[in-house]
Design an enzyme around this catalytic site. Structure first.
Site, PDB file in Angstrom:
ATOM      1  N   THR A  69       0.809  -1.213   0.000  1.00 48.87           N
ATOM      2  CA  THR A  69       0.000   0.000   0.000  1.00 48.87           C
ATOM      3  C   THR A  69       0.847   1.270   0.000  1.00 48.87           C
ATOM      4  O   THR A  69       2.024   1.250   0.355  1.00 48.87           O
ATOM      5  CB  THR A  69      -0.947   0.023   1.212  1.00 48.87           C
ATOM      6  N   ASP A  70       0.195   2.373  -0.371  1.00 48.58           N
ATOM      7  CA  ASP A  70       0.852   3.683  -0.347  1.00 48.58           C
ATOM      8  C   ASP A  70       0.499   4.397   0.962  1.00 48.58           C
ATOM      9  O   ASP A  70      -0.114   3.805   1.855  1.00 48.58           O
ATOM     10  CB  ASP A  70       0.457   4.506  -1.578  1.00 48.58           C
ATOM     11  N   ALA A  71       0.844   5.655   1.061  1.00 44.70           N
ATOM     12  CA  ALA A  71       0.623   6.415   2.291  1.00 44.70           C
ATOM     13  C   ALA A  71      -0.860   6.546   2.645  1.00 44.70           C
ATOM     14  O   ALA A  71      -1.201   6.731   3.811  1.00 44.70           O
ATOM     15  CB  ALA A  71       1.249   7.800   2.167  1.00 44.70           C
ATOM     16  N   VAL A  95      -3.912   2.544   0.258  1.00 39.27           N
ATOM     17  CA  VAL A  95      -4.455   1.944  -0.960  1.00 39.27           C
ATOM     18  C   VAL A  95      -3.319   1.221  -1.672  1.00 39.27           C
ATOM     19  O   VAL A  95      -2.167   1.667  -1.640  1.00 39.27           O
ATOM     20  CB  VAL A  95      -5.046   3.061  -1.863  1.00 39.27           C
TER      21      VAL A  95
END
Length: 139
Positions: free
Chosen positions: A18-20, A23
């Site tokens: 996931t990203d920050a 997601v």
């Protein structure tokens, strides 16, 4: 494989995917698809390492198109559904979809080229490989 034209590979979304914002990072969908193609080939009776070692052949991505439909998030249980759309002289065209249950999250068309790795040039699929792959092409 029960369905001869379709292969499903389960994926769990981990924190590292996931990203920050929590997601799945966009490039990781492509990684999920790569893993599913590798497992599909293995289930179909092909070891990519054996093709490299014994024949000097590999499959490389020649082109792809992707559509991101809905986001996947941490801890989602996903399935990558893959099938061969067409088989060329030196290529394999896959359609792959990433699903969360019945919800389509991502879809891609991925064209692979069969390559002589020593010469870094496309080559025809060996006849025995082609014959086995023909069984899995979508009607």
């Amino acid at each position: 494989m029960p369905d001869q034209t379709c292969f499903t590979w389960p994926i769990r979304v981990y924190y590292e995917d996931t990203d920050a914002a929590g997601v799945v990072y966009y490039a990781n969908y492509l990684r999920f698809c790569e893993r599913a193609r590798t497992e599909w080939l293995r289930a179909a009776g092909f070891s990519q390492q054996r093709l490299i070692d014994e024949r000097g052949l590999g499959f490389v991505v020649r082109s792809l198109s992707a559509k991101y439909r809905r986001p996947a998030v941490l801890d989602d249980a996903l399935e990558v559904v893959s099938h061969i759309d067409s088989l060329g002289r030196a290529s394999i065209d896959f359609v792959q979809r990433i699903m969360r249950g019945t919800t389509l999250l991502f879809e891609a068309r991925v064209a692979l080229a069969c390559v002589d790795l020593a010469q870094a040039k496309p080559v025809a699929l060996p006849e025995d490989v082609r014959a086995q792959l023909c069984r899995f092409v979508s009607a």
